[in-house]
Design a protein around this motif. Structure first.
Motif, PDB file in Angstrom:
ATOM      1  N   PHE A 120       0.642  -1.046   0.110  1.00 16.04           N
ATOM      2  CA  PHE A 120      -0.125   0.191   0.026  1.00 16.04           C
ATOM      3  C   PHE A 120       0.866   0.984  -0.135  1.00 16.04           C
ATOM      4  CE2 PHE A 120      -3.717  -2.302   0.713  1.00 16.04           C
ATOM      5  CZ  PHE A 120      -4.440  -1.412   0.246  1.00 16.04           C
ATOM      6  N   TYR A 121       1.929   1.312   0.289  1.00 16.14           N
ATOM      7  CA  TYR A 121       3.074   2.329   0.464  1.00 16.14           C
ATOM      8  C   TYR A 121       4.034   2.615  -0.985  1.00 16.14           C
ATOM      9  CZ  TYR A 121       5.903   6.045   3.683  1.00 16.14           C
ATOM     10  OH  TYR A 121       6.250   6.701   4.538  1.00 16.14           O
ATOM     11  N   LEU A 122       4.489   1.291  -1.208  1.00 18.20           N
ATOM     12  CA  LEU A 122       5.980   1.955  -1.619  1.00 18.20           C
ATOM     13  C   LEU A 122       5.121   1.278  -3.630  1.00 18.20           C
ATOM     14  CD1 LEU A 122       8.587   2.676  -3.050  1.00 18.20           C
ATOM     15  CD2 LEU A 122       8.991   0.110  -3.008  1.00 18.20           C
ATOM     16  N   GLY A 123       4.645  -0.092  -3.127  1.00 22.21           N
ATOM     17  CA  GLY A 123       3.479  -0.813  -4.169  1.00 22.21           C
ATOM     18  C   GLY A 123       2.452   0.296  -5.217  1.00 22.21           C
ATOM     19  N   TRP A 124       2.078   1.116  -4.112  1.00 18.92           N
ATOM     20  CA  TRP A 124       0.642   1.937  -5.291  1.00 18.92           C
ATOM     21  C   TRP A 124       1.218   2.706  -5.982  1.00 18.92           C
ATOM     22  CZ3 TRP A 124      -1.414   6.774  -2.061  1.00 18.92           C
ATOM     23  CH2 TRP A 124      -2.700   7.247  -2.341  1.00 18.92           C
ATOM     24  N   PHE A 125       2.072   2.967  -6.523  1.00 19.51           N
ATOM     25  CA  PHE A 125       2.646   3.147  -7.439  1.00 19.51           C
ATOM     26  C   PHE A 125       4.535   2.627  -8.124  1.00 19.51           C
ATOM     27  CE2 PHE A 125       1.253   7.113  -4.707  1.00 19.51           C
ATOM     28  CZ  PHE A 125       0.622   7.762  -6.113  1.00 19.51           C
ATOM     29  N   ILE A 148       4.118   0.782 -12.492  1.00 24.95           N
ATOM     30  CA  ILE A 148       5.136   1.826 -13.409  1.00 24.95           C
ATOM     31  C   ILE A 148       6.190   0.051 -13.775  1.00 24.95           C
ATOM     32  CG2 ILE A 148       7.290   2.578 -13.384  1.00 24.95           C
ATOM     33  CD1 ILE A 148       6.537   5.049 -11.557  1.00 24.95           C
ATOM     34  N   PHE A 149       6.268  -0.683 -12.608  1.00 26.76           N
ATOM     35  CA  PHE A 149       6.746  -2.122 -13.172  1.00 26.76           C
ATOM     36  C   PHE A 149       6.261  -3.275 -13.819  1.00 26.76           C
ATOM     37  CE2 PHE A 149      10.457   0.115 -10.336  1.00 26.76           C
ATOM     38  CZ  PHE A 149      10.851   0.324 -10.823  1.00 26.76           C
ATOM     39  N   HIS A 150       5.107  -3.338 -13.452  1.00 21.58           N
ATOM     40  CA  HIS A 150       3.868  -4.319 -13.584  1.00 21.58           C
ATOM     41  C   HIS A 150       3.011  -4.268 -14.071  1.00 21.58           C
ATOM     42  CE1 HIS A 150       6.906  -7.086 -11.907  1.00 21.58           C
ATOM     43  NE2 HIS A 150       7.033  -6.450 -10.502  1.00 21.58           N
ATOM     44  N   GLY A 151       2.413  -2.759 -14.253  1.00 24.72           N
ATOM     45  CA  GLY A 151       1.190  -2.416 -15.244  1.00 24.72           C
ATOM     46  C   GLY A 151      -0.339  -2.465 -14.932  1.00 24.72           C
ATOM     47  N   ASP A 208      13.554   4.251 -15.770  1.00 32.31           N
ATOM     48  CA  ASP A 208      14.770   4.148 -16.057  1.00 32.31           C
ATOM     49  C   ASP A 208      15.536   3.524 -14.854  1.00 32.31           C
ATOM     50  OD1 ASP A 208      14.645   4.438 -18.901  1.00 32.31           O
ATOM     51  OD2 ASP A 208      14.901   6.475 -19.068  1.00 32.31           O
ATOM     52  N   PHE A 209      15.573   4.686 -13.943  1.00 29.38           N
ATOM     53  CA  PHE A 209      15.720   3.802 -12.359  1.00 29.38           C
ATOM     54  C   PHE A 209      14.809   4.729 -11.397  1.00 29.38           C
ATOM     55  CE2 PHE A 209      16.109   8.293 -13.362  1.00 29.38           C
ATOM     56  CZ  PHE A 209      16.841   9.362 -12.681  1.00 29.38           C
ATOM     57  N   LEU A 210      14.736   3.984 -10.176  1.00 23.07           N
ATOM     58  CA  LEU A 210      13.550   4.320  -9.306  1.00 23.07           C
ATOM     59  C   LEU A 210      14.304   4.969  -8.121  1.00 23.07           C
ATOM     60  CD1 LEU A 210      11.105   3.288  -7.448  1.00 23.07           C
ATOM     61  CD2 LEU A 210      12.246   1.828  -6.788  1.00 23.07           C
ATOM     62  N   GLY A 211      13.963   6.107  -7.868  1.00 21.46           N
ATOM     63  CA  GLY A 211      14.698   6.592  -6.779  1.00 21.46           C
ATOM     64  C   GLY A 211      13.439   6.243  -5.506  1.00 21.46           C
ATOM     65  N   ILE A 212      13.933   6.354  -3.846  1.00 27.17           N
ATOM     66  CA  ILE A 212      13.382   5.425  -3.197  1.00 27.17           C
ATOM     67  C   ILE A 212      14.043   6.339  -2.039  1.00 27.17           C
ATOM     68  CG2 ILE A 212      13.524   3.791  -0.997  1.00 27.17           C
ATOM     69  CD1 ILE A 212      14.103   1.673  -3.231  1.00 27.17           C
ATOM     70  N   GLY A 213      12.645   7.137  -1.474  1.00 31.74           N
ATOM     71  CA  GLY A 213      12.800   8.166  -0.547  1.00 31.74           C
ATOM     72  C   GLY A 213      12.114   7.004   1.115  1.00 31.74           C
ATOM     73  N   HIS A 214      13.716   6.587   1.893  1.00 31.21           N
ATOM     74  CA  HIS A 214      13.379   5.978   2.963  1.00 31.21           C
ATOM     75  C   HIS A 214      13.834   6.508   4.292  1.00 31.21           C
ATOM     76  CE1 HIS A 214      12.634   1.911   5.272  1.00 31.21           C
ATOM     77  NE2 HIS A 214      14.100   2.247   5.945  1.00 31.21           N
ATOM     78  N   TYR A 273      10.996  -6.315  -8.355  1.00 30.94           N
ATOM     79  CA  TYR A 273      10.729  -5.088  -9.441  1.00 30.94           C
ATOM     80  C   TYR A 273      11.573  -5.506  -9.903  1.00 30.94           C
ATOM     81  CZ  TYR A 273       6.607  -3.247  -6.508  1.00 30.94           C
ATOM     82  OH  TYR A 273       6.575  -2.648  -5.689  1.00 30.94           O
ATOM     83  N   GLY A 274      12.294  -6.912 -10.018  1.00 30.28           N
ATOM     84  CA  GLY A 274      13.719  -6.590 -11.695  1.00 30.28           C
ATOM     85  C   GLY A 274      15.080  -6.635 -11.190  1.00 30.28           C
ATOM     86  N   ASN A 275      14.990  -6.030  -9.761  1.00 29.72           N
ATOM     87  CA  ASN A 275      16.147  -5.027  -9.423  1.00 29.72           C
ATOM     88  C   ASN A 275      16.692  -4.666 -10.281  1.00 29.72           C
ATOM     89  OD1 ASN A 275      19.104  -5.200  -8.416  1.00 29.72           O
ATOM     90  ND2 ASN A 275      19.856  -6.893  -9.644  1.00 29.72           N
ATOM     91  N   PRO A 276      15.980  -2.664 -10.592  1.00 29.74           N
ATOM     92  CA  PRO A 276      15.880  -2.148 -11.185  1.00 29.74           C
ATOM     93  C   PRO A 276      17.150  -1.439  -9.990  1.00 29.74           C
ATOM     94  CG  PRO A 276      14.269  -1.514  -9.297  1.00 29.74           C
ATOM     95  CD  PRO A 276      15.254  -3.663  -9.305  1.00 29.74           C
ATOM     96  N   MET A 277      17.975  -0.392 -11.364  1.00 36.85           N
ATOM     97  CA  MET A 277      18.911   0.734 -10.913  1.00 36.85           C
ATOM     98  C   MET A 277      18.037   1.633  -9.713  1.00 36.85           C
ATOM     99  SD  MET A 277      20.468   3.786 -12.660  1.00 36.85           S
ATOM    100  CE  MET A 277      21.043   2.828 -14.226  1.00 36.85           C
ATOM    101  N   ILE A 278      18.639   1.692  -8.469  1.00 35.10           N
ATOM    102  CA  ILE A 278      17.876   2.512  -7.593  1.00 35.10           C
ATOM    103  C   ILE A 278      19.246   3.694  -6.959  1.00 35.10           C
ATOM    104  CG2 ILE A 278      17.544   2.508  -5.471  1.00 35.10           C
ATOM    105  CD1 ILE A 278      16.799  -0.363  -5.198  1.00 35.10           C
ATOM    106  N   TYR A 279      18.585   4.670  -6.886  1.00 32.24           N
ATOM    107  CA  TYR A 279      18.944   5.626  -6.245  1.00 32.24           C
ATOM    108  C   TYR A 279      18.546   6.122  -5.324  1.00 32.24           C
ATOM    109  CZ  TYR A 279      21.868   6.554 -10.597  1.00 32.24           C
ATOM    110  OH  TYR A 279      22.819   6.639 -11.580  1.00 32.24           O
ATOM    111  N   VAL A 280      19.221   6.634  -4.160  1.00 32.18           N
ATOM    112  CA  VAL A 280      18.153   7.182  -2.688  1.00 32.18           C
ATOM    113  C   VAL A 280      18.355   8.247  -2.630  1.00 32.18           C
ATOM    114  CG1 VAL A 280      18.274   6.713   0.051  1.00 32.18           C
ATOM    115  CG2 VAL A 280      19.155   4.693  -1.409  1.00 32.18           C
ATOM    116  N   THR A 281      17.007   9.022  -2.896  1.00 26.40           N
ATOM    117  CA  THR A 281      17.103  10.239  -3.083  1.00 26.40           C
ATOM    118  C   THR A 281      16.260  11.312  -1.673  1.00 26.40           C
ATOM    119  OG1 THR A 281      14.736   9.829  -3.616  1.00 26.40           O
ATOM    120  CG2 THR A 281      16.124   9.824  -5.723  1.00 26.40           C
TER     121      THR A 281
END
Length: 275
Positions: free
Chosen positions: A80-85, A89-92, A132-138, A198-206
């Motif tokens: 419900f938190y991260l997967g909501w968006f 984007i990754f699975h449609g 192309d990459f996933l930014g994560i705020g954690h 999500y298939g090991n995407p490129m991650i940036y900790v934003t």
């Protein structure tokens, strides 16, 4: 608004694209895919940049790792938190657990359709893969347990749809903000969740950080320094270390508990034979 935002994004690509090679459409999003397609079709070939998105995501850990309902509740918390968006984007499409729970609550409230919007097949295809990459705020972690909320129309919300309760461990370091506890191991578990889901995407900790615990007139950043050190160390651990930690945290206590139980049963058996 989507078209207006797309026009604004195209202006940015035109004016700054020769220098800017990493674009984040939104920090915590509400309209993203159209801009990714605009960049992909009009600008990518000549500017050679990447377009991603930045999503907030705290980790949810089951209160009782042997309780299936707690395990499922913790999964719901993250979905419900991260997967909501991230999942569209990754699975449609939205996470299945969101569709199930919000759909069920909507029916119980007497609504004809789910309060969660439905993607058309064309929309699913259009959204899927736009990252192309996933930014994560954690920032932090919560312990999660199952909790059933009533389904009244007046009480329905994003929080009650999840049917869970959030808890904290009193042993976690005291926060500078009441919601932000330092729980470094949750960061690594969230990163592993993203890798698996999500298939090991490129991650940036934003986004990552912590508020200061006290007011002071001079530099007093020990709390923040320790927070960053602990979280970065979790990110840098290799898979073997992670596996050994899992053995230490889960397997060893379980084996010890079973050994104690077996010893008790064996002792009872011996006492009965003597009697």
């Amino acid at each position: 608004m989507v078209n207006y935002f797309n026009d604004f994004a195209n202006l940015c690509f035109e004016r700054f694209g020769n220098r800017v090679k990493y674009w984040i459409t939104f920090n915590n999003p509400w309209a993203h895919a159209k801009v990714w397609h605009s960049y992909d079709t009009q600008w990518r070939a000549k500017q050679k940049g990447l377009v991603g998105i930045s999503l907030s995501g705290d980790w949810g850990e089951p209160v009782d790792i042997s309780n299936q309902k707690d395990i499922e509740a913790a999964e719901r918390y993250v979905q419900f938190y991260l997967g909501w968006f991230a999942t569209p984007i990754f699975h449609g499409d939205y996470p299945q657990v969101m569709k199930d729970f919000i759909g069920k609550k909507s029916v119980q409230q007497g609504l004809g359709t789910s309060r969660l919007p439905t993607f058309s097949p064309q929309e699913k295809s259009y959204i899927k893969g736009t990252c192309d990459f996933l930014g994560i705020g954690h920032f932090t972690t919560r312990y999660i347990t199952q909790k059933n909320y009533p389904s009244g129309r007046s009480s329905s919300s994003y929080f009650t749809d999840r049917d869970l309760a959030e808890l904290v461990d009193p042993q976690w370091p005291d926060p500078g903000s009441e919601w932000l506890y330092s729980v470094p191991w949750g960061f690594r578990r969230l990163l592993n969740f993203v890798k698996t889901q999500y298939g090991n995407p490129m991650i940036y900790v934003t986004e990552n950080g912590v508020s200061e615990k006290m007011l002071c007139t001079e530099l007093c950043d020990d709390w923040r320094i320790q927070y960053y050190k602990d979280y970065i160390n979790e990110m840098l651990k290799d898979p073997l270390t992670s596996h050994m930690e899992m053995v230490t945290e889960i397997v060893v206590p379980t084996v010890c508990t079973l050994s104690i139980l077996l010893s008790a049963i064996f002792l009872m058996f011996l006492l009965r034979r003597r009697n």
